[in-house]
Scaffold this motif. Structure first.
Motif, PDB file in Angstrom:
ATOM      1  N   LEU A  68       7.942  47.263  43.948  1.00  0.00           N
ATOM      2  CA  LEU A  68       7.880  46.074  43.094  1.00  0.00           C
ATOM      3  C   LEU A  68       7.486  44.846  43.906  1.00  0.00           C
ATOM      4  O   LEU A  68       6.622  44.050  43.489  1.00  0.00           O
ATOM      5  CB  LEU A  68       9.230  45.857  42.418  1.00  0.00           C
ATOM      6  CG  LEU A  68       9.377  44.585  41.567  1.00  0.00           C
ATOM      7  CD1 LEU A  68       8.429  44.638  40.375  1.00  0.00           C
ATOM      8  CD2 LEU A  68      10.820  44.424  41.095  1.00  0.00           C
ATOM      9  N   GLY A  72       3.997  42.778  43.660  1.00  0.00           N
ATOM     10  CA  GLY A  72       3.996  41.334  43.440  1.00  0.00           C
ATOM     11  C   GLY A  72       3.233  40.591  44.520  1.00  0.00           C
ATOM     12  O   GLY A  72       2.489  39.648  44.231  1.00  0.00           O
ATOM     13  N   ASN A  75      -0.443  41.039  43.887  1.00  0.00           N
ATOM     14  CA  ASN A  75      -0.903  40.194  42.785  1.00  0.00           C
ATOM     15  C   ASN A  75      -1.018  38.730  43.211  1.00  0.00           C
ATOM     16  O   ASN A  75      -1.921  38.004  42.776  1.00  0.00           O
ATOM     17  CB  ASN A  75       0.051  40.316  41.603  1.00  0.00           C
ATOM     18  CG  ASN A  75      -0.059  41.658  40.904  1.00  0.00           C
ATOM     19  OD1 ASN A  75      -1.086  42.336  40.996  1.00  0.00           O
ATOM     20  ND2 ASN A  75       0.989  42.067  40.214  1.00  0.00           N
ATOM     21  N   TYR A 213       4.792  33.031  37.621  1.00  0.00           N
ATOM     22  CA  TYR A 213       5.954  33.703  37.015  1.00  0.00           C
ATOM     23  C   TYR A 213       6.363  33.022  35.714  1.00  0.00           C
ATOM     24  O   TYR A 213       6.999  33.641  34.854  1.00  0.00           O
ATOM     25  CB  TYR A 213       7.119  33.747  38.008  1.00  0.00           C
ATOM     26  CG  TYR A 213       8.047  32.565  37.973  1.00  0.00           C
ATOM     27  CD1 TYR A 213       9.208  32.596  37.192  1.00  0.00           C
ATOM     28  CD2 TYR A 213       7.793  31.430  38.728  1.00  0.00           C
ATOM     29  CE1 TYR A 213      10.069  31.512  37.162  1.00  0.00           C
ATOM     30  CE2 TYR A 213       8.647  30.351  38.702  1.00  0.00           C
ATOM     31  CZ  TYR A 213       9.785  30.393  37.920  1.00  0.00           C
ATOM     32  OH  TYR A 213      10.630  29.313  37.888  1.00  0.00           O
ATOM     33  N   THR A 216       4.625  34.814  32.937  1.00  0.00           N
ATOM     34  CA  THR A 216       4.873  36.265  33.015  1.00  0.00           C
ATOM     35  C   THR A 216       3.846  37.007  33.863  1.00  0.00           C
ATOM     36  O   THR A 216       3.690  38.221  33.698  1.00  0.00           O
ATOM     37  CB  THR A 216       4.926  36.904  31.606  1.00  0.00           C
ATOM     38  OG1 THR A 216       3.629  36.873  31.000  1.00  0.00           O
ATOM     39  CG2 THR A 216       5.928  36.199  30.714  1.00  0.00           C
ATOM     40  N   TYR A 217       3.155  36.301  34.752  1.00  0.00           N
ATOM     41  CA  TYR A 217       2.272  37.004  35.678  1.00  0.00           C
ATOM     42  C   TYR A 217       3.135  37.626  36.773  1.00  0.00           C
ATOM     43  O   TYR A 217       3.942  36.944  37.395  1.00  0.00           O
ATOM     44  CB  TYR A 217       1.244  36.054  36.285  1.00  0.00           C
ATOM     45  CG  TYR A 217       0.318  36.727  37.276  1.00  0.00           C
ATOM     46  CD1 TYR A 217      -0.508  37.768  36.880  1.00  0.00           C
ATOM     47  CD2 TYR A 217       0.278  36.319  38.603  1.00  0.00           C
ATOM     48  CE1 TYR A 217      -1.357  38.391  37.775  1.00  0.00           C
ATOM     49  CE2 TYR A 217      -0.572  36.935  39.505  1.00  0.00           C
ATOM     50  CZ  TYR A 217      -1.391  37.966  39.087  1.00  0.00           C
ATOM     51  OH  TYR A 217      -2.225  38.597  39.984  1.00  0.00           O
ATOM     52  N   GLU A 218       2.979  38.904  37.026  1.00  0.00           N
ATOM     53  CA  GLU A 218       3.861  39.632  37.940  1.00  0.00           C
ATOM     54  C   GLU A 218       3.465  39.416  39.396  1.00  0.00           C
ATOM     55  O   GLU A 218       3.013  40.326  40.079  1.00  0.00           O
ATOM     56  CB  GLU A 218       3.854  41.125  37.587  1.00  0.00           C
ATOM     57  CG  GLU A 218       4.402  41.408  36.194  1.00  0.00           C
ATOM     58  CD  GLU A 218       4.409  42.887  35.862  1.00  0.00           C
ATOM     59  OE1 GLU A 218       3.913  43.686  36.692  1.00  0.00           O
ATOM     60  OE2 GLU A 218       4.882  43.245  34.786  1.00  0.00           O
ATOM     61  N   GLU A 219       3.650  38.187  39.855  1.00  0.00           N
ATOM     62  CA  GLU A 219       3.345  37.897  41.255  1.00  0.00           C
ATOM     63  C   GLU A 219       4.609  38.035  42.097  1.00  0.00           C
ATOM     64  O   GLU A 219       5.632  38.533  41.625  1.00  0.00           O
ATOM     65  CB  GLU A 219       2.696  36.513  41.404  1.00  0.00           C
ATOM     66  CG  GLU A 219       3.347  35.412  40.601  1.00  0.00           C
ATOM     67  CD  GLU A 219       4.629  34.934  41.210  1.00  0.00           C
ATOM     68  OE1 GLU A 219       4.630  34.603  42.401  1.00  0.00           O
ATOM     69  OE2 GLU A 219       5.636  34.889  40.500  1.00  0.00           O
ATOM     70  N   HIS A 222       7.828  36.331  40.874  1.00  0.00           N
ATOM     71  CA  HIS A 222       8.293  37.002  39.655  1.00  0.00           C
ATOM     72  C   HIS A 222       9.048  38.274  40.012  1.00  0.00           C
ATOM     73  O   HIS A 222      10.100  38.572  39.424  1.00  0.00           O
ATOM     74  CB  HIS A 222       7.098  37.317  38.753  1.00  0.00           C
ATOM     75  CG  HIS A 222       7.466  37.952  37.450  1.00  0.00           C
ATOM     76  ND1 HIS A 222       7.557  39.318  37.285  1.00  0.00           N
ATOM     77  CD2 HIS A 222       7.787  37.403  36.246  1.00  0.00           C
ATOM     78  CE1 HIS A 222       7.907  39.589  36.043  1.00  0.00           C
ATOM     79  NE2 HIS A 222       8.053  38.449  35.392  1.00  0.00           N
ATOM     80  N   ALA A 223       8.531  39.028  40.988  1.00  0.00           N
ATOM     81  CA  ALA A 223       9.219  40.242  41.431  1.00  0.00           C
ATOM     82  C   ALA A 223      10.575  39.899  42.036  1.00  0.00           C
ATOM     83  O   ALA A 223      11.573  40.573  41.774  1.00  0.00           O
ATOM     84  CB  ALA A 223       8.352  40.982  42.446  1.00  0.00           C
ATOM     85  N   LEU A 226      13.130  39.119  39.316  1.00  0.00           N
ATOM     86  CA  LEU A 226      13.665  40.315  38.663  1.00  0.00           C
ATOM     87  C   LEU A 226      14.782  40.942  39.486  1.00  0.00           C
ATOM     88  O   LEU A 226      15.795  41.398  38.945  1.00  0.00           O
ATOM     89  CB  LEU A 226      12.539  41.334  38.443  1.00  0.00           C
ATOM     90  CG  LEU A 226      11.459  40.947  37.431  1.00  0.00           C
ATOM     91  CD1 LEU A 226      10.387  42.033  37.364  1.00  0.00           C
ATOM     92  CD2 LEU A 226      12.059  40.708  36.056  1.00  0.00           C
TER      93      LEU A 226
END
Length: 290
Positions: A68, A72, A75, A213, A216-219, A222-223, A226
């Motif tokens: 993950l 991220g 990305n 993030y 909702t861009y999974e950079e 953002h990882a 989570l």
């Protein structure tokens, strides 16, 4: 008569005497002690709040969590690569527009530069994402490109204008077109002055990819979010920060090192020097001459 050579440093300031050197040494010791005490206090707080317990660091042992974070990070680098290339291209186009001899072109370019420089990056990203209904990656790249491209346009324009006016006039006197003057005479000399500022702005673009993030861009951030919000691991917010922050800092330092390396190569590379605009031989034409 023998001349006594004065060290170049003493031209700017007096050489410190024994008392001054002792005082500076004392300041250095006191500053070091204060910094070490501050670091020790922070570490004590981390231990006191159980931030180094196995439960909070356990997530990083699992392959899924590692994948993950790597996804991220990938990305983040992808968004930065797109934004960096497009920002440089947009900056060059807007700079050419601002340097144009046509008033209408210059006016349009100035309005675009001032507008996008004044707009907050997050507002532009949200506008593209929500109002135009664009996917997260293109929305993030668009916002970063518009802002950083407008800032770089001013960097390019200032760099070109900083070159000695005589270089430009000599090139025009030899019959060179404006495009060739900019390409062969002004840009090679301006690039050294512009490079540190360009890299600094690219570092800003790299850090601003973390705004992804919010859409909702999974950079990378953002990882990390989570993982930090996972109740199964006792909300490991501080461990996530301690893992992600050095990576961000490392990427920015690597970018700065790359800028230093490029600048050093340019100083050694004769191809980066401006073309010779000295007197031409009778009957010869310069490249691009009318």
């Amino acid at each position: 008569m023998t001349a006594h050579s004065t060290p170049s440093a003493s031209v700017l300031y007096d050489i410190p005497g024994p008392l001054t050197r002792k005082r500076h040494r004392l300041y250095g010791i006191v500053s070091t002690v204060v910094i070490l005490a501050l670091i020790g206090w922070v570490i004590h707080l981390l231990f006191d709040t159980d931030q180094f317990t196995g439960a909070k660091w356990a997530p990083f042992e699992y392959k899924g969590i590692q994948e993950l974070l790597l996804r991220g990070l990938g990305n983040t680098l992808k968004a930065f690569a797109y934004a960096a290339v497009l920002s440089l291209a947009l900056g060059a186009v807007l700079a050419v527009g601002r340097l144009s001899e046509h008033r209408s072109v210059r006016w349009v370019a100035t309005v675009l530069v001032e507008f996008f420089r004044a707009m907050p990056v997050l507002v532009m990203i949200f506008f593209v994402f929500v109002a135009l209904k664009v996917q997260p990656l293109p929305a993030l790249v668009t916002g970063l490109t518009l802002y950083n491209g407008s800032v770089l346009a001013e960097v390019f324009r200032t760099g070109i204008n900083s070159v000695e006016r005589g270089q430009r006039e000599a090139a025009y006197a030899l019959g060179m077109r404006k495009t060739h003057v900019t390409t062969y005479v002004l840009a090679p000399q301006a690039v050294r002055a512009m490079l540190p500022t360009i890299i600094s702005q690219l570092v800003v673009a790299l850090k601003d990819t973390s705004l992804g993030y919010l859409i909702t861009y999974e950079e990378f951030l953002h990882a990390g979010k989570l993982i930090a919000s996972n109740l199964d691991y006792d909300l490991p917010f501080i461990p996530v920060v301690m893992v992600i922050s050095p990576i961000y800092i490392g990427m920015c330092m690597l970018l700065s090192w790359f800028a230093t390396w490029v600048a050093r190569r340019q100083r050694r590379n004769p191809k980066t020097e401006a073309v010779d605009v000295g007197p031409a031989q009778p009957g010869t034409l310069m490249p691009g001459a009318r």
